[in-house]
Design a protein around this motif. Structure first.
Motif, PDB file in Angstrom:
ATOM      1  N   ARG A   1     -37.468 -11.944  64.857  1.00 56.42           N
ATOM      2  CA  ARG A   1     -36.389 -11.217  64.067  1.00 56.42           C
ATOM      3  C   ARG A   1     -36.007 -10.103  64.476  1.00 56.42           C
ATOM      4  NH1 ARG A   1     -35.484  -7.986  59.725  1.00 56.42           N
ATOM      5  NH2 ARG A   1     -37.659  -7.534  58.767  1.00 56.42           N
ATOM      6  N   ASP A   2     -34.745  -9.822  64.716  1.00 62.08           N
ATOM      7  CA  ASP A   2     -34.134  -8.718  64.946  1.00 62.08           C
ATOM      8  C   ASP A   2     -34.152  -7.610  63.676  1.00 62.08           C
ATOM      9  OD1 ASP A   2     -32.278  -6.584  65.182  1.00 62.08           O
ATOM     10  OD2 ASP A   2     -30.370  -7.865  65.532  1.00 62.08           O
ATOM     11  N   ALA A   3     -34.953  -6.598  63.936  1.00 57.59           N
ATOM     12  CA  ALA A   3     -35.267  -5.508  62.764  1.00 57.59           C
ATOM     13  C   ALA A   3     -34.546  -4.464  62.946  1.00 57.59           C
ATOM     14  CB  ALA A   3     -36.711  -5.555  62.757  1.00 57.59           C
TER      15      ALA A   3
ATOM     16  N   ARG B   1     -31.901 -10.196  55.893  1.00 60.32           N
ATOM     17  CA  ARG B   1     -33.076 -10.497  55.964  1.00 60.32           C
ATOM     18  C   ARG B   1     -33.426 -11.584  54.913  1.00 60.32           C
ATOM     19  NH1 ARG B   1     -33.323  -4.738  55.404  1.00 60.32           N
ATOM     20  NH2 ARG B   1     -34.379  -4.732  53.274  1.00 60.32           N
TER      21      ARG B   1
ATOM     22  N   LEU C   1     -41.353  -9.044  65.338  1.00 63.92           N
ATOM     23  CA  LEU C   1     -40.282  -8.042  64.918  1.00 63.92           C
ATOM     24  C   LEU C   1     -39.781  -7.221  66.281  1.00 63.92           C
ATOM     25  CD1 LEU C   1     -41.112  -6.289  61.475  1.00 63.92           C
ATOM     26  CD2 LEU C   1     -39.438  -8.054  62.028  1.00 63.92           C
ATOM     27  N   HIS C   2     -38.418  -6.971  66.498  1.00 66.20           N
ATOM     28  CA  HIS C   2     -37.992  -6.016  67.557  1.00 66.20           C
ATOM     29  C   HIS C   2     -36.827  -5.404  67.206  1.00 66.20           C
ATOM     30  CE1 HIS C   2     -34.467  -8.140  68.693  1.00 66.20           C
ATOM     31  NE2 HIS C   2     -35.083  -9.511  68.120  1.00 66.20           N
TER      32      HIS C   2
ATOM     33  N   PHE D   1     -42.838  -8.779  58.678  1.00 68.59           N
ATOM     34  CA  PHE D   1     -41.916  -9.588  59.247  1.00 68.59           C
ATOM     35  C   PHE D   1     -40.532  -9.648  58.176  1.00 68.59           C
ATOM     36  CE2 PHE D   1     -39.699 -13.742  59.834  1.00 68.59           C
ATOM     37  CZ  PHE D   1     -39.128 -13.714  61.303  1.00 68.59           C
TER      38      PHE D   1
ATOM     39  N   THR E   1     -37.529  -3.067  58.003  1.00 72.70           N
ATOM     40  CA  THR E   1     -36.409  -2.477  58.800  1.00 72.70           C
ATOM     41  C   THR E   1     -36.624  -1.385  59.758  1.00 72.70           C
ATOM     42  OG1 THR E   1     -34.697  -3.656  57.208  1.00 72.70           O
ATOM     43  CG2 THR E   1     -33.788  -1.801  58.677  1.00 72.70           C
TER      44      THR E   1
ATOM     45  N   SER F   1     -31.008 -13.197  64.203  1.00 72.89           N
ATOM     46  CA  SER F   1     -30.291 -11.852  64.266  1.00 72.89           C
ATOM     47  C   SER F   1     -28.951 -12.014  63.828  1.00 72.89           C
ATOM     48  CB  SER F   1     -30.509 -11.818  65.877  1.00 72.89           C
ATOM     49  OG  SER F   1     -29.567 -10.554  66.252  1.00 72.89           O
TER      50      SER F   1
END
Length: 343
Positions: free
Chosen positions: A174-176, A185, A212-213, A225, A229, A264
């Motif tokens: 997941r894009d965080a 989210r 997460l990234h 996850f 944020t 994302s």
């Protein structure tokens, strides 16, 4: 017979009830009370009241007195179909959802042998006292009618067998970054919830991994996850590269069916686009599926590019798919498109 007719009526009512629930599935499965409910808890679902059609004689036509003060929005004007509440467990709701989406059964490639629970497979003349079979022992004793002998005793023959067990790992990425707000989210949360339930129905052993990234990626627990944020930019390649590393180090392709689901809002640093595409290409042959899901149609007022990049790859790389969830009600549609259900 009256009993047969009653049974047919019950079955017809159940079929109509299932149909009424299925009509609302896109709205139901996106509900937070569903996603957060513990296993085994019964969920109350409102459905329209299923009264049997009846013919009612029309009342004689007659003039009615004019009532003052009744206009638009007044009490008694308008109609709303009556509703009833139906209780279902998450498992029962899952069955309805997956049946309605007509998701195909996956064809696992990897397997290994695993011991099953012990099973009784006959009678033997030797064994521990705890497995003594009293009935068979008495029968043997009665055959000769004398005093009890050791050779009269019979025991349950308990054996273990090997069976084929399929295993899978699904890596949720997941894009965080700062742009992934609470609504986005939540869409990720709903999609991951149902995707994991579907894969667990296909494999006896299905293990989730969570990554997460933002511009960097890290493996986290499930709660982090779903909620976390970070205030950073976005490099989608970081999540794909870490997923590839986790799979190669801990989940050998010969033993696991491997899935990567990446979520994302679609925005990415332009300098990372080429790296991101290359990372997905490199991952392709090592997984059963890499699925990119965009959870917002636009980012900062413009179209996001990442989904288009992945969609173009799908023509050349069949295990790569791109989809989107722009509204909560689209979770079921995304499941259908991603896992190959009928349209």
């Amino acid at each position: 017979m009256p009993t047969d007719r009653m049974q047919r009526n019950v079955e017809r009512h159940h079929d109509r009830l299932r149909g009424a629930i299925k009509e609302q599935l896109p709205q139901i499965i996106g509900g937070e009370d569903i996603i957060t409910a513990p296993d085994g808890k019964r969920i109350r679902i409102p459905v329209r009241y299923l009264d049997e059609p009846r013919f009612i004689p029309a009342a004689p036509t007659q003039s009615r007195p004019t009532v003052q003060g009744i206009g638009k929005g007044s009490p008694g004007i308008g109609h709303k179909d009556p509703e009833i509440e139906v209780e279902l467990t998450i498992e029962e709701l899952s069955e309805l959802l997956f049946d309605d989406l007509k998701l195909p059964r996956l064809k696992p490639k990897a397997h290994e042998d695993e011991l099953v629970d012990t099973q009784i497979e006959g009678i033997t003349t030797r064994g521990p006292r705890g497995r003594l079979h009293l009935k068979r022992s008495v029968i043997e004793h009665l055959k000769h009618g004398g005093s009890w002998r050791e050779e009269d005793l019979r025991y349950k023959d308990v054996r273990t067998n090997l069976r084929e067990v399929t295993k899978a790992v699904v890596v949720f990425v997941r894009d965080a970054s700062a742009s992934m707000d609470e609504l986005k989210r939540y869409r990720v949360r709903a999609a991951a919830f149902w995707a994991l339930r579907w894969l667990k129905k296909q494999y006896q052993n299905c293990q989730p991994v969570f990554i997460l990234h933002d511009t960097k990626a890290e493996e986290v627990d499930e709660k982090t996850f779903l909620k976390a944020t970070v205030m950073g930019g976005t490099m989608l390649s970081s999540g794909v590269l870490l997923a590839s590393q986790v799979l190669s180090e801990r989940f050998p392709s010969g033993q696991y069916n491997r899935y990567v689901l990446h979520f994302s809002d679609g925005d990415n640093w332009a300098s990372d686009d080429a790296v991101f595409v290359k990372a997905v290409k490199d991952l392709h042959d090592a997984v059963e599926m890499y699925a990119f899901c965009q959870v917002s149609p636009i980012h900062f007022g413009r179209e996001a590019a990442a989904g288009s990049l992945i969609a173009k790859l799908g023509d050349e790389f069949p295990r790569v798919t791109a989809g989107h969830i722009w509204r909560n009600e689209e979770v079921s549609k995304w499941l259908q498109q991603t896992f190959g259900g009928e349209a």
